[in-house]
Enzyme design. Sequence first.
Site, PDB file in Angstrom:
ATOM      1  N   GLY A  55       0.859  -1.188   0.000  1.00  0.00           N
ATOM      2  CA  GLY A  55       0.000   0.000   0.000  1.00  0.00           C
ATOM      3  C   GLY A  55       0.887   1.226   0.000  1.00  0.00           C
ATOM      4  O   GLY A  55       2.068   1.150   0.331  1.00  0.00           O
ATOM      5  N   CYS A  82       5.403  -5.711   1.554  1.00  0.00           N
ATOM      6  CA  CYS A  82       5.715  -4.286   1.476  1.00  0.00           C
ATOM      7  C   CYS A  82       5.073  -3.536   2.660  1.00  0.00           C
ATOM      8  O   CYS A  82       5.450  -3.762   3.797  1.00  0.00           O
ATOM      9  CB  CYS A  82       5.270  -3.756   0.109  1.00  0.00           C
ATOM     10  SG  CYS A  82       5.961  -2.152  -0.268  1.00  0.00           S
ATOM     11  N   TYR A  83       4.068  -2.692   2.409  1.00  0.00           N
ATOM     12  CA  TYR A  83       3.418  -2.000   3.531  1.00  0.00           C
ATOM     13  C   TYR A  83       2.874  -3.009   4.547  1.00  0.00           C
ATOM     14  O   TYR A  83       2.880  -2.756   5.753  1.00  0.00           O
ATOM     15  CB  TYR A  83       2.286  -1.105   2.995  1.00  0.00           C
ATOM     16  CG  TYR A  83       1.407  -0.522   4.069  1.00  0.00           C
ATOM     17  CD1 TYR A  83       1.788   0.613   4.776  1.00  0.00           C
ATOM     18  CD2 TYR A  83       0.192  -1.117   4.408  1.00  0.00           C
ATOM     19  CE1 TYR A  83       0.987   1.144   5.781  1.00  0.00           C
ATOM     20  CE2 TYR A  83      -0.615  -0.607   5.412  1.00  0.00           C
ATOM     21  CZ  TYR A  83      -0.214   0.520   6.088  1.00  0.00           C
ATOM     22  OH  TYR A  83      -1.007   1.032   7.087  1.00  0.00           O
ATOM     23  N   HIS A 171       7.779  -7.271  -3.894  1.00  0.00           N
ATOM     24  CA  HIS A 171       6.471  -7.786  -4.337  1.00  0.00           C
ATOM     25  C   HIS A 171       6.617  -9.153  -5.018  1.00  0.00           C
ATOM     26  O   HIS A 171       6.952  -9.216  -6.196  1.00  0.00           O
ATOM     27  CB  HIS A 171       5.821  -6.787  -5.300  1.00  0.00           C
ATOM     28  CG  HIS A 171       5.345  -5.558  -4.592  1.00  0.00           C
ATOM     29  ND1 HIS A 171       4.065  -5.435  -4.102  1.00  0.00           N
ATOM     30  CD2 HIS A 171       5.993  -4.416  -4.262  1.00  0.00           C
ATOM     31  CE1 HIS A 171       3.939  -4.266  -3.505  1.00  0.00           C
ATOM     32  NE2 HIS A 171       5.093  -3.624  -3.589  1.00  0.00           N
ATOM     33  N   GLU A 173       4.271 -10.968  -5.992  1.00  0.00           N
ATOM     34  CA  GLU A 173       3.142 -11.213  -6.906  1.00  0.00           C
ATOM     35  C   GLU A 173       3.402 -10.694  -8.318  1.00  0.00           C
ATOM     36  O   GLU A 173       2.661 -11.029  -9.235  1.00  0.00           O
ATOM     37  CB  GLU A 173       1.858 -10.578  -6.341  1.00  0.00           C
ATOM     38  CG  GLU A 173       1.800  -9.052  -6.335  1.00  0.00           C
ATOM     39  CD  GLU A 173       2.467  -8.406  -5.117  1.00  0.00           C
ATOM     40  OE1 GLU A 173       3.317  -9.065  -4.500  1.00  0.00           O
ATOM     41  OE2 GLU A 173       2.133  -7.246  -4.812  1.00  0.00           O
ATOM     42  N   SER A 225     -29.815  -8.222 -15.992  1.00  0.00           N
ATOM     43  CA  SER A 225     -29.426  -6.853 -16.352  1.00  0.00           C
ATOM     44  C   SER A 225     -28.436  -6.857 -17.506  1.00  0.00           C
ATOM     45  O   SER A 225     -28.092  -5.792 -18.027  1.00  0.00           O
ATOM     46  CB  SER A 225     -28.771  -6.178 -15.143  1.00  0.00           C
ATOM     47  OG  SER A 225     -27.529  -6.817 -14.863  1.00  0.00           O
ATOM     48  N   GLY A 226     -27.936  -8.039 -17.869  1.00  0.00           N
ATOM     49  CA  GLY A 226     -26.899  -8.086 -18.905  1.00  0.00           C
ATOM     50  C   GLY A 226     -25.515  -7.845 -18.319  1.00  0.00           C
ATOM     51  O   GLY A 226     -24.514  -7.876 -19.026  1.00  0.00           O
ATOM     52  N   GLY A 227     -25.446  -7.594 -17.001  1.00  0.00           N
ATOM     53  CA  GLY A 227     -24.161  -7.383 -16.331  1.00  0.00           C
ATOM     54  C   GLY A 227     -23.431  -8.694 -16.118  1.00  0.00           C
ATOM     55  O   GLY A 227     -23.963  -9.771 -16.406  1.00  0.00           O
ATOM     56  N   VAL A 228     -22.209  -8.589 -15.582  1.00  0.00           N
ATOM     57  CA  VAL A 228     -21.376  -9.789 -15.475  1.00  0.00           C
ATOM     58  C   VAL A 228     -22.008 -10.853 -14.568  1.00  0.00           C
ATOM     59  O   VAL A 228     -21.991 -12.046 -14.887  1.00  0.00           O
ATOM     60  CB  VAL A 228     -19.923  -9.430 -15.069  1.00  0.00           C
ATOM     61  CG1 VAL A 228     -19.857  -8.703 -13.752  1.00  0.00           C
ATOM     62  CG2 VAL A 228     -19.036 -10.655 -15.010  1.00  0.00           C
ATOM     63  N   ASP A 229     -22.643 -10.435 -13.455  1.00  0.00           N
ATOM     64  CA  ASP A 229     -23.159 -11.432 -12.508  1.00  0.00           C
ATOM     65  C   ASP A 229     -24.366 -12.169 -13.074  1.00  0.00           C
ATOM     66  O   ASP A 229     -24.390 -13.404 -13.105  1.00  0.00           O
ATOM     67  CB  ASP A 229     -23.550 -10.766 -11.177  1.00  0.00           C
ATOM     68  CG  ASP A 229     -22.396 -10.005 -10.562  1.00  0.00           C
ATOM     69  OD1 ASP A 229     -21.250 -10.388 -10.835  1.00  0.00           O
ATOM     70  OD2 ASP A 229     -22.637  -9.028  -9.827  1.00  0.00           O
ATOM     71  N   SER A 230     -25.387 -11.402 -13.511  1.00  0.00           N
ATOM     72  CA  SER A 230     -26.611 -12.096 -13.956  1.00  0.00           C
ATOM     73  C   SER A 230     -26.369 -12.869 -15.244  1.00  0.00           C
ATOM     74  O   SER A 230     -26.957 -13.940 -15.445  1.00  0.00           O
ATOM     75  CB  SER A 230     -27.783 -11.124 -14.093  1.00  0.00           C
ATOM     76  OG  SER A 230     -27.505 -10.098 -15.002  1.00  0.00           O
ATOM     77  N   LYS A 364     -16.490 -10.779  -7.193  1.00  0.00           N
ATOM     78  CA  LYS A 364     -16.630 -10.257  -8.559  1.00  0.00           C
ATOM     79  C   LYS A 364     -15.509 -10.747  -9.479  1.00  0.00           C
ATOM     80  O   LYS A 364     -15.755 -11.178 -10.594  1.00  0.00           O
ATOM     81  CB  LYS A 364     -16.603  -8.726  -8.478  1.00  0.00           C
ATOM     82  CG  LYS A 364     -17.012  -8.015  -9.723  1.00  0.00           C
ATOM     83  CD  LYS A 364     -18.499  -8.099  -9.897  1.00  0.00           C
ATOM     84  CE  LYS A 364     -19.108  -6.937 -10.582  1.00  0.00           C
ATOM     85  NZ  LYS A 364     -20.567  -6.939 -10.381  1.00  0.00           N
TER      86      LYS A 364
END
Length: 508
Positions: A55, A82-83, A171, A173, A225-230, A364
Site C-alpha cells: 500500500g 511491502c506495507y 512484491h 506477486e 441486467s446483462g451485467g457480469v453477474d446475472s 466479482k
Amino acid sequence: MKPIQILVVDMGSQYTLVIGRTLRELGFRAAVLSPGKVESWLKSNKPKAIILSGGSASVYEDNSPKPPKNILKLNVPILGICYGMQWLAHKTGGRVVAHHERKEYGEAVVRFDTKDLLFQGIKGKNVVWASHGDSVEKVPAGCKIIARSQDAKVIEAMSSPTKLIWGVQFHPEVTHTKEGKKILVNFLKRIAKCEKDWQPADIVNDIRNETARIAAQKKAIIGFSGGVDSTTLSAVLAPVFGNKLLAVCINTGGLRRNELEEIKFNAEAAGINLKIEKAAARFRKAIGRQTHSELKRKRFKKLYGRILEEEAKRFKADFIVQGSLATDLIESGSAGKADLIKSHHNVGLNLKVKELHPFRNLFKYEVRELARSLKLPSSVSERQPFPGPGLFIRIIGEPPKKDKLDIVRWADGEVTDILKKQKAYDSVSQLIVALDCQRTVGIKGDGRVYAYSIIVRGVRTLDFMTAEGVQFPANVRREISSTVTKHPKIVRVFFDETNKPPATTEME
Ligand code: XMP
C-alpha cells in the site's frame, strides 16, 4: 463449495488484484477484502493463511489502512507484503522508518536465507521487484532477518515461525520478481498447509450440482441486467434448468444508449431465454416528482421487486434467482450465514417469492473468471457495473423526466464512444456521466442560453469501498467537452476527479 482458505487484505496497493489473480493462476482461491470488511468476514470464515498487501501509506499516517488488530491473534500464518510487512513490524515491536537512501523502485538484487521455509528451493541471490519509501529498520523481537538487499541496506524479509509472521519488503506477486510464485507457493503450501482449490470448471460444476435437485422439479426466473453477474449466472444455470429458467430484463427507462441490444446479445451468448418487460412509464410514475436520491432509490427498488414478483407469477416460477455475491452479503452482515435458498432477500428486495443465491460464495473477480472460462464474450466478462436505478440517479437534483433522461443518455453514449475510441475506457472500473440540472449561462451561436452541465467521472477501484478519481488525458477531455456541448441544452462539462472517500462513486 469448499470454504475459502486464504484471506488477502487490501492495504491500498495497486497490486492487490494481481495477488488474487496470481494465486488463482497457482490454483488457490482467495477472498480479497478491504480492511473494513475483514472483521465481519472473519465471523463466519476460518482462513488458513492471511496475506496483507502492500500500500502507498506510511504506518505513521493517521488514516493508514489497518486490518482489525485481532488478526494477529488468530493463530493463522500471516505474510505481509511491502506495507503489509511494515504494518506487521510496527504492530509487533519492530521499527519502520522513512529513509530516502533506502527507498527502492524497480528491480533489486536480494540475498535470501534459503533455509527459511518461505525461500526453500529458490536461488540464494535473486532479482526482485520493489517499490517503497519506508522500510523496516529493526525487526520485532523474536523475528529473524531472512533476506537483505545486495548492499545490505534494506531488510528485505523477516520471519517468526513461532509468531506465525512472515514479511517481504518486495512484491512476490509481480512477474519481475523472478521466483515470486515459488515464494507464494512456499507460504501457502509449506507454511500454511493450504491445498489447491481454484479451478473454474469445478466451481461451475459445484453450482450446477447444487441446483440440479431444485431444477429437476421447479421453475425459476432470473432478474437479467446483462451485467457480469446475472449473465454469467444465467450461463451456469441454463443447462441445468433448460426451459424452466427464464431471464427477465425490466426495461426501466433508465438504461443507456444501445443497452437493450447489448442485453439481448449477452443473453444469447449465455444461452438463456430472455423476456424484456417494458416498464418505463411505471417507473417514471413511481418516482414521480421525487428529487431526493435515496427516495428515488427506494421507490425504484419497491417497483422493481413488485415487477419481478409479477413476472415470477406469470411464469409460474417457484424461485427468483439472484446474482448476490459474497461482498453483497458481507455488506448486509450476513456473510457465511447465507444458504442457497432464502425466502427473504436481506440484501435488499424482500421478495415474497423464494430466492436462490448460487453465487453467494463468490467474488466479482471470480465471476469475471468464470465468465472467461465459460467463453462468454468480453462484453460480459469485462463489463463495467451499472447501478439498477441507472440514469435515474444520474439526473442530479431533479425528477427523472423523459427530456432529462434523453439528455443524460445521449451524453453518456457520446462520452463512452470517445473513451472507447481513445482507448481510455478499459482503464477505468466505472464511468459515470451525470446531468447537473442547475442551469448556468452559456453562449450558443450568437445567443445567450441558460442550460445544463454534464459531469464526467471515471473511477478506478478494487471493490468500490474506496476509489481513485481518474484524470483523463487533456486531448480526451477536450474532445469530450467539445462534443457534449454540441447539445443545445448543455453548456458546460465538469470533470470530477475526486477520490472515494470523500466522494462516492455515483453523484447522487
Ligand atoms: P457508490 O456511489 O456508493 O457506488 O460509491 C458504489 C457502486 O455501487 C453502485 N451503486 C448502485 N448499484 N443500485 C445499484 O444497483 C444503487 O442504488 C446503486 N448506487 C450505487 C455504483 O454504480 C458503484 O458501482
